[in-house]
Motif scaffolding. Structure first.
Motif, PDB file in Angstrom:
ATOM      1  N   ARG A 113      -6.196  -7.643  11.559  1.00  0.00           N
ATOM      2  CA  ARG A 113      -7.344  -7.562  10.651  1.00  0.00           C
ATOM      3  C   ARG A 113      -6.838  -7.514   9.213  1.00  0.00           C
ATOM      4  O   ARG A 113      -5.635  -7.406   8.980  1.00  0.00           O
ATOM      5  N   TYR A 131      -1.838  -9.459   9.887  1.00  0.00           N
ATOM      6  CA  TYR A 131      -1.248  -8.578   8.876  1.00  0.00           C
ATOM      7  C   TYR A 131       0.071  -8.084   9.451  1.00  0.00           C
ATOM      8  O   TYR A 131       0.104  -7.376  10.458  1.00  0.00           O
ATOM      9  N   GLY A 134      -6.148  -5.655   5.666  1.00  0.00           N
ATOM     10  CA  GLY A 134      -5.717  -4.288   5.357  1.00  0.00           C
ATOM     11  C   GLY A 134      -6.760  -3.551   4.529  1.00  0.00           C
ATOM     12  O   GLY A 134      -7.582  -4.156   3.857  1.00  0.00           O
ATOM     13  N   ASP A 135      -6.696  -2.243   4.597  1.00  0.00           N
ATOM     14  CA  ASP A 135      -7.564  -1.398   3.786  1.00  0.00           C
ATOM     15  C   ASP A 135      -6.673  -0.322   3.179  1.00  0.00           C
ATOM     16  O   ASP A 135      -6.126   0.496   3.939  1.00  0.00           O
ATOM     17  N   PRO A 136      -6.394  -0.283   1.891  1.00  0.00           N
ATOM     18  CA  PRO A 136      -7.139  -0.922   0.800  1.00  0.00           C
ATOM     19  C   PRO A 136      -6.559  -2.234   0.265  1.00  0.00           C
ATOM     20  O   PRO A 136      -6.957  -2.658  -0.827  1.00  0.00           O
ATOM     21  N   GLU A 137      -5.677  -2.923   0.981  1.00  0.00           N
ATOM     22  CA  GLU A 137      -5.094  -4.149   0.425  1.00  0.00           C
ATOM     23  C   GLU A 137      -6.169  -5.208   0.115  1.00  0.00           C
ATOM     24  O   GLU A 137      -6.062  -5.931  -0.880  1.00  0.00           O
ATOM     25  N   LYS A 165       0.855   4.765   2.014  1.00  0.00           N
ATOM     26  CA  LYS A 165       0.175   5.370   3.170  1.00  0.00           C
ATOM     27  C   LYS A 165       0.166   6.895   3.133  1.00  0.00           C
ATOM     28  O   LYS A 165      -0.686   7.525   3.744  1.00  0.00           O
ATOM     29  N   ASN A 176      -0.993  -5.954  12.526  1.00  0.00           N
ATOM     30  CA  ASN A 176      -2.390  -5.534  12.595  1.00  0.00           C
ATOM     31  C   ASN A 176      -3.238  -6.796  12.715  1.00  0.00           C
ATOM     32  O   ASN A 176      -2.868  -7.844  12.162  1.00  0.00           O
ATOM     33  N   GLY A 224      -5.047   6.576   5.943  1.00  0.00           N
ATOM     34  CA  GLY A 224      -5.432   5.166   6.100  1.00  0.00           C
ATOM     35  C   GLY A 224      -4.900   4.315   4.954  1.00  0.00           C
ATOM     36  O   GLY A 224      -4.907   3.098   5.028  1.00  0.00           O
ATOM     37  N   ASP A 226       0.826  -1.204   0.000  1.00  0.00           N
ATOM     38  CA  ASP A 226       0.000   0.000   0.000  1.00  0.00           C
ATOM     39  C   ASP A 226       0.866   1.263   0.000  1.00  0.00           C
ATOM     40  O   ASP A 226       2.075   1.206   0.156  1.00  0.00           O
TER      41      ASP A 226
HETATM   42  N1  GLY Z   1      -3.320  -0.167   4.585  1.00  0.00           N
HETATM   43  C1  GLY Z   1      -2.915  -0.045   5.899  1.00  0.00           C
HETATM   44  C2  GLY Z   1      -3.782  -0.682   6.909  1.00  0.00           C
HETATM   45  O1  GLY Z   1      -4.751  -1.341   6.597  1.00  0.00           O
HETATM   46  O2  GLY Z   1      -3.481  -0.562   8.084  1.00  0.00           O
END
Ligand code: GLY
Length: 422
Positions: A287, A269, A289-292, A214, A285, A226, A212
């Protein structure tokens, strides 16, 4: 199955979208969801952190599986609450979610099990923390121990900068309870990559690597966000490196958590830095990822819902989620001003036209319907996601779709995935 997705961003839209692909047909709910998620799931007006309300809903609606997107409900213990009521849920328990919820917990467990060689010390006294920083010198990393909403990490180039970060946490209490303790870590140097796995506490299944961006501005500059976009595959992560990261960091962590009586279930993650001495963990992390998630899930074949249920029930060895050899690119279109203050309620045009571009899906991150119009309702608004046979052609089609979308103040980075192509 009747499936509840918890959350309201682009990651949760991608989760609901992928769950709706089958092969089995499912009835989907999402709490609270957004305007895009409403196209594939019934949105329920419950906050993602309303753990008791969500558990009651799952009981009343006979939900077979709940999939949690964001970290907060996990850190608050949603998995423990659901399990206590006999409800299946994908994610780590409150104890296991400490891998994201407490930087001190993570550093200590990795040290105890010989998984990391990183130097660190934890402090709740500002004077002692300052003395330690002076003894170590800079560059040095100061982290608020708890979940500081992505704002608790300072990579300090000077001792003064580190002392300011300590003051903000321990004296000014800018991060509230999350900053009541700090961990001061040696500053590792090298390229960063991230790797995600699904695990049932024992077995694990790696997801396709993705990377990603950031920072808000092109060239990876400006404030952290994010996530402004991402891509898969990651040319820098070849098979040998991928295996090394899994075998030297992720798998030993999953084993360590089980050995300490906190088996980790869900998506883990790992943010990893490639130092001259090998891969080291930057952070975990708890959970997806966002936007992965938006670029990874379209690459997965197989029964995604069955795999998540199996992971939540300790049966991951029974399922397989093969990946397709294809590329994915996601470009986030954000509200002007993000990640600082921004306005909401701007009408959005062009989403349907964008989805007419071959291979493109527009996942909604911060949208709502107002007076019958699709409007902006967050900082990150849309995650325009393309898939295709290779990165270069996928990038072209994704930006072609992005350019079809308009709203007042729309902002996006123009260099997503470019470093993968040099
Ligand atoms: N893309 C970074 C996150 O989900 O923390």
């Amino acid at each position: 199955m009747r499936i509840l997705v918890v959350g309201s961003g682009g990651r949760e839209h991608a989760l609901a979208w992928r769950l709706a692909q089958g092969p089995e047909e499912h009835r989907l709910f999402c709490a609270p969801g957004n305007a895009g998620i409403a196209q594939v799931a019934e949105c329920v007006p419950l906050d993602a952190e309303d753990v008791a309300g969500l558990a009651r809903f799952a009981e009343q609606q006979a939900i077979d599986l709940t999939v949690v997107g964001p970290e907060r409900p996990l850190i608050l213990g949603i998995v423990d609450e659901f399990r206590a009521r006999g409800l299946a849920i994908f994610g780590p328990t409150k104890a296991a979610a400490q891998l994201e919820g407490s930087k001190v917990f993570t550093d200590e467990i990795l040290r105890r099990h010989g998984i990391s060689r990183k130097r660190f010390e934890a402090f709740d006294d500002a004077g002692e923390a300052a003395a330690y920083v002076r003894s170590q010198g800079a560059p040095i990393v100061v982290k608020a121990d708890g979940d500081a909403l992505g704002k608790g990490v300072t990579v300090a180039a000077t001792v003064d900068e580190a002392l300011r970060a300590i003051d903000e946490c321990l004296v000014q209490k800018l991060h509230g309870r999350a900053g009541e303790r700090v961990v001061i870590e040696e500053c590792l140097v090298g390229p960063e990559v991230s790797v995600k796995v699904i695990t049932d506490g024992e077995d694990l299944m790696a997801l396709p690597p993705s990377q990603d961006h950031k920072r808000i501005f092109d060239g990876d500059t400006g404030p952290n966000t994010g996530g402004m976009g991402c891509y898969t595959p990651v040319p820098a992560v070849d098979e040998a490196l991928f295996t090394a990261i899994i075998d030297s960091l992720v798998r030993p962590t999953v084993r360590a958590m089980a050995a300490e009586g906190m088996p980790y279930t869900g998506c883990l993650y790992a943010g990893v830095i490639l130092t001259a001495d090998g891969p080291e963990l930057l952070e975990y992390n708890c959970r997806f990822g966002d936007p992965e998630t938006q670029v990874v899930l379209p690459r997965l074949d197989g029964d995604f819902a069955a795999a998540l249920l199996a992971a939540s029930e300790g049966r991951l060895a029974d399922v397989d989620l093969p990946w397709r050899e294809e590329a994915g690119v996601c470009v986030v279109v954000a509200s002007g001003g993000y990640p600082g203050p921004y306005e909401k309620g701007k009408p959005i045009r062009g989403v349907e036209a964008a989805e007419e571009v071959e291979g493109v899906t527009v996942f909604h991150a911060g949208t709502a319907i107002r007076d019958g119009l699709l409007c902006t309702n967050g900082g990150r608004v849309l995650a325009v996601t393309g898939r295709g046979p290779d990165l270069r052609s996928t990038l072209t089609r994704t930006y072609e779709a992005v350019e079809r979308i308009t709203f007042e103040g729309a902002y996006y980075r123009r260099d997503i995935a470019h470093r993968a192509l040099v």
